[in-house]
Write an enzyme that holds these catalytic residues in place. Structure first.
Site, PDB file in Angstrom:
ATOM      1  CG  HIS A 161       9.049  26.964  25.054  1.00 57.21           C
ATOM      2  ND1 HIS A 161       9.342  26.219  23.932  1.00 57.21           N
ATOM      3  CD2 HIS A 161       8.529  26.075  25.951  1.00 57.21           C
ATOM      4  CE1 HIS A 161       9.007  24.956  24.126  1.00 57.21           C
ATOM      5  NE2 HIS A 161       8.512  24.841  25.342  1.00 57.21           N
ATOM      6  CG  ASP A 369      12.341  35.828  19.909  1.00 57.11           C
ATOM      7  OD1 ASP A 369      11.545  35.253  20.664  1.00 57.11           O
ATOM      8  OD2 ASP A 369      12.090  36.084  18.714  1.00 57.11           O
TER       9      ASP A 369
END
Length: 473
Positions: A161, A369
């Site tokens: 993730h 991110d």
């Protein structure tokens, strides 16, 4: 899929609860269809009795509809080494390109492997021969290797993730070769972006001398692993439903009334050094300094949810952020206007759509991110007739998909300030066009697409097979 799905992650959520978020709901859909099992840490830390050692973690089982939730307790020693030490003290900073913040204490990796071995031992007796196993995130990179060592022959997929850094940054981790070797025990590796996939393939070739055998397959250590980019999405309809529910509507009405004379900007983040919050505040300060028309008219609501505040790097950024917000308000504020409304607490998920919908601009400007779902939630919450504008860091995984956002370099203070000003001044027609393009993207690649496409490839994949069809974005 006919096989039972087994999801393994560090923490387990009840997929029936809205507060669990879109990911848990999406996984819950598939788990419910197959009578699946979700396995992970209970969140409970067992302290050793005085003068003694805490025993092996107790297993807890809870039925959530058709889904079985199974969790394991951790001892204080294991928690501190596996979770706080290696996962969040080594992998998190390095994978976000912050070698300067990594703590390469040699004891951490042993605890990290010990907990993955514990999970493998506790999970194995619960497995059925045709189960498909989906392992999530950086806490559990060695889990497939530990399961294989115990004789597990099931198909096992892994999804990261968070970002995967370039090979030379990854190679700074002591034992990095062991970590990547462990990834080859999976049958399918999923990454958030094509950039992250490129970093894996570059590492596999340069460090593991892996052979590219075509169609997204790489062979090393006598294993063939499939690797692909599967950018995670949100449940658009579910989030729009929250926007129309009472809490979402109440928040929208309150914000529109409270800021009827202002243009509202919003930032919603965990307090983390990867999110670029000090850089964002400097850009907002530059906006007020360089564009006088924004003074007494633009208000930034910044929510920074608490996160790991016992770690010095987090307390440092908290103090820096508080200082920046105070100085901006002190230098630019008026008796009836506060430029920054800063909140260091969590806001209920049900209220966020209303806040997003009331905002003219969203600032999603991380330094790095994996994806950043706030960007996609902001898009979903907008009124298509009068939508807000997304200002998005080019270093968020979402930037690969959301090309109609205003993409910025968060390290460029003046450039980011100029983009924010452009967003505030953008004509309605351009805002509508950009929003339509963004909506098309988040609808096409929603969380259900992500879940179904990953599991489709995993269902067909086998580490020892060749010629398996490969999904292409």
């Amino acid at each position: 899929m006919s096989s039972r799905l087994v999801v393994v992650s560090n923490r387990v959520a009840d997929p029936r609860k809205t507060a669990a978020g879109g990911l848990a709901v999406a996984l819950g859909d598939v788990l419910n269809k197959t009578g699946g099992l979700w396995f992970g840490w209970s969140g409970k830390v067992i302290e050793a009795e005085q003068g003694g050692v805490a025993g092996e973690g107790e297993v807890h089982t809870h039925q959530a509809g058709a889904v079985k939730l199974v969790t394991v307790d951790l001892s204080r020693e294991d928690h501190d080494a596996y979770y706080a030490g290696y996962s969040n003290g080594v992998l998190w900073p390095v994978f976000h390109y912050r070698l300067d913040l990594a703590d390469f204490d040699t004891g951490y990796i042993a605890g990290y492997r010990r907990v993955n071995q514990l999970f493998a031992r506790k999970l194995l007796p619960l497995l059925q021969p045709d189960d498909i196993i989906w392992v999530h995130d950086y806490h559990l990179i060695p889990l497939a290797a530990e399961l294989r060592a115990l004789g597990c022959a099931n198909r096992i997929g892994f999804f990261l993730h968070i970002p995967l850094p370039p090979p030379l940054i990854l190679a700074a981790i002591p034992g990095h070769d062991w970590l990547i070797r462990a990834l080859f025990s999976f049958d399918l590796l999923g990454f958030q972006s094509k950039a992250d996939l490129g970093h894996f393939t570059a590492y596999a070739q340069a460090e593991a001398h892996a052979q590219n055998v075509g169609e997204g397959r790489w062979r090393a250590f006598n294993r063939t692993v499939h690797a692909g980019a599967f950018p995670i999405g949100i449940d658009v309809d579910e989030f729009q439903g929250l926007a129309q529910a009472k809490e979402g509507l109440d928040m929208y009405v309150r914000m529109k009334e409270e800021y009827s004379r202002r243009k509202l900007l919003v930032g919603v983040d965990r307090l983390d050094y990867s999110k670029g919050l000090p850089q964002r505040m400097r850009a907002f300060r530059e906006l007020l300094a360089s564009y006088p028309d924004t003074r007494d008219s633009a208000t930034l609501i910044q929510i920074a949810s608490p996160s790991r505040e016992d770690v010095s790097a987090y307390s440092d950024i908290l103090h820096e952020l508080e200082s920046l917000c105070g100085s901006i308000n002190g230098n630019f504020g008026e008796l009836d206007w506060m430029p920054v409304r800063y909140m260091h607490r969590t806001v209920a998920r049900a209220r966020l759509p209303g806040l997003y919908r009331a905002s003219r601009v969203a600032l999603v400007t991380p330094l790095r991110d994996g994806m950043n779902l706030v960007a996609k939630e902001f898009i979903a919450a907008q009124d298509p007739e009068d939508p807000g504008v997304l200002v998005l860091s080019r270093f968020a995984g979402a930037a690969e998909q959301l090309r109609d956002a205003l993409l910025v370099n968060p390290y460029d203070t003046a450039g980011t300030a100029a983009a924010i000003h452009m967003a505030l001044m953008m004509p309605l027609e351009e805002r509508r066009e950009r929003h339509q393009g963004l909506m098309n993207s988040i609808r096409r690649y929603d969380v259900h697409w992500w879940c179904d496409s990953f599991l489709e490839v995993l269902g067909e994949a086998s580490a020892e097979e060749s010629g398996t069809p490969w999904l292409r974005l």
